[in-house]
Motif scaffolding. Structure first.
Motif, short mmCIF file in Angstrom:
data_model
loop_
_atom_site.label_atom_id
_atom_site.label_comp_id
_atom_site.label_asym_id
_atom_site.label_seq_id
_atom_site.Cartn_x
_atom_site.Cartn_y
_atom_site.Cartn_z
N TYR A 97 0.82 -1.21 0.00
CA TYR A 97 0.00 0.00 0.00
C TYR A 97 0.86 1.26 0.00
O TYR A 97 1.93 1.30 0.61
N ASP A 98 0.35 2.30 -0.66
CA ASP A 98 1.00 3.61 -0.70
C ASP A 98 1.27 4.07 0.74
O ASP A 98 0.36 4.08 1.57
N SER A 99 2.50 4.45 1.03
CA SER A 99 2.86 4.86 2.39
C SER A 99 2.25 6.20 2.77
O SER A 99 2.20 6.54 3.96
N ASN A 100 1.76 6.95 1.80
CA ASN A 100 1.05 8.21 2.09
C ASN A 100 -0.45 7.98 2.24
O ASN A 100 -1.04 8.33 3.25
N THR A 101 -1.06 7.40 1.24
CA THR A 101 -2.52 7.34 1.16
C THR A 101 -3.14 6.02 1.59
O THR A 101 -4.35 5.96 1.83
N GLY A 102 -2.36 4.96 1.61
CA GLY A 102 -2.90 3.66 1.95
C GLY A 102 -3.61 2.96 0.80
O GLY A 102 -4.21 1.91 0.99
N LYS A 103 -3.50 3.49 -0.41
CA LYS A 103 -4.11 2.84 -1.57
C LYS A 103 -3.27 1.64 -2.00
O LYS A 103 -2.04 1.68 -1.97
N LEU A 104 -3.96 0.58 -2.44
CA LEU A 104 -3.30 -0.63 -2.90
C LEU A 104 -2.56 -0.35 -4.21
O LEU A 104 -3.17 0.05 -5.21
N VAL A 134 1.08 -5.01 -10.70
CA VAL A 134 0.85 -3.58 -10.50
C VAL A 134 -0.64 -3.28 -10.55
O VAL A 134 -1.36 -3.77 -11.42
N ASN A 135 -1.13 -2.44 -9.63
CA ASN A 135 -2.51 -1.96 -9.66
C ASN A 135 -2.52 -0.66 -10.47
O ASN A 135 -2.23 0.41 -9.96
N TRP A 136 -2.86 -0.79 -11.75
CA TRP A 136 -2.79 0.35 -12.66
C TRP A 136 -3.86 1.41 -12.39
O TRP A 136 -3.83 2.48 -12.98
N ASP A 137 -4.78 1.16 -11.47
CA ASP A 137 -5.73 2.20 -11.07
C ASP A 137 -4.99 3.33 -10.34
O ASP A 137 -5.43 4.48 -10.39
N SER A 173 8.20 3.14 0.29
CA SER A 173 7.13 3.81 -0.46
C SER A 173 5.85 2.99 -0.52
O SER A 173 4.78 3.53 -0.82
N VAL A 174 5.95 1.70 -0.23
CA VAL A 174 4.79 0.81 -0.34
C VAL A 174 4.55 0.03 0.96
O VAL A 174 4.00 -1.06 0.95
N ALA A 175 4.94 0.63 2.08
CA ALA A 175 4.80 -0.01 3.39
C ALA A 175 3.63 0.56 4.17
O ALA A 175 3.54 0.39 5.39
#
Length: 188
Positions: A97-104, A134-137, A173-175
């Motif tokens: 998940y995005d370390s800023n927003t929590g998006k997958l 990769v989640n291209w969304d 970045s993805v933690a």
């Protein structure tokens, strides 16, 4: 752009922007424009997964366009232990998940074993993802290969090899924690 256009562009420094093959979704520089917290609207979440360093994460995610966590940093975290490396790896793909927003942003491994994912990541020094992981969304790639989130988080770079696109991504970045668990981000 036709043949003549390419020649004229090359002569006058206007060569067409680089693109990567599908399913890669290209982005543009506007995604990384200055926002409230560097290139993001928010700082990194507190309590990142795998015992990732929050200050390092904030610097790499939000105030950086070219640099990375040190090669092999991901192996110094609790990632491998928590992912179940000692037991042969997880039975389901790991969600990143995005370390800023929590998006997958990524799910791996897919189409390969956990051991293959770790071997490739070790060979390159950073967690390495393939197109189907990769989640291209929420992920974009800029013409220079910089890989980013749609919210302006610097993730890493696309460094294609003989197998296709390979996304070398900073673990910091993805933690992040999932959106539903992320709560409000707080300053470091």
């Amino acid at each position: 752009m036709g043949f003549i256009g390419k020649i004229v562009g090359a002569l006058f420094g206007m060569a067409s922007a680089k693109t990567f093959p599908p399913p890669c979704v290209m982005g543009d520089e506007s995604i990384m424009s200055k926002k409230a917290h560097g290139t993001s609207a928010v700082p990194v979440q507190q309590n990142l997964r795998w015992n990732c360093n929050g200050r390092r994460a904030d610097q790499i995610c939000n105030f950086n366009r070219h640099y990375a966590e040190p090669s092999g940093y991901w192996e110094q975290t609790t990632f491998l232990k928590e992912a179940g490396a000692a037991a042969g790896g997880p039975s389901e793909p790991i969600k990143f998940y995005d370390s800023n927003t929590g998006k997958l942003l990524f799910e791996a491994p897919k189409g390969r074993s956990f051991e293959e994912f770790v071997k490739e990541s070790r060979a390159h020094g950073w967690p390495s993802f393939r197109d189907n992981e990769v989640n291209w969304d929420y992920v974009r790639v800029l013409p220079n290969g910089e890989t980013i989130s749609v919210d302006g988080t610097h993730l890493g770079h696309n460094l294609p090899d003989g197998k296709g696109s390979r996304y070398c991504i900073n673990l910091v970045s993805v933690a992040g924690n999932p959106v539903e668990d992320a709560g409000a981000s707080q300053e470091l």
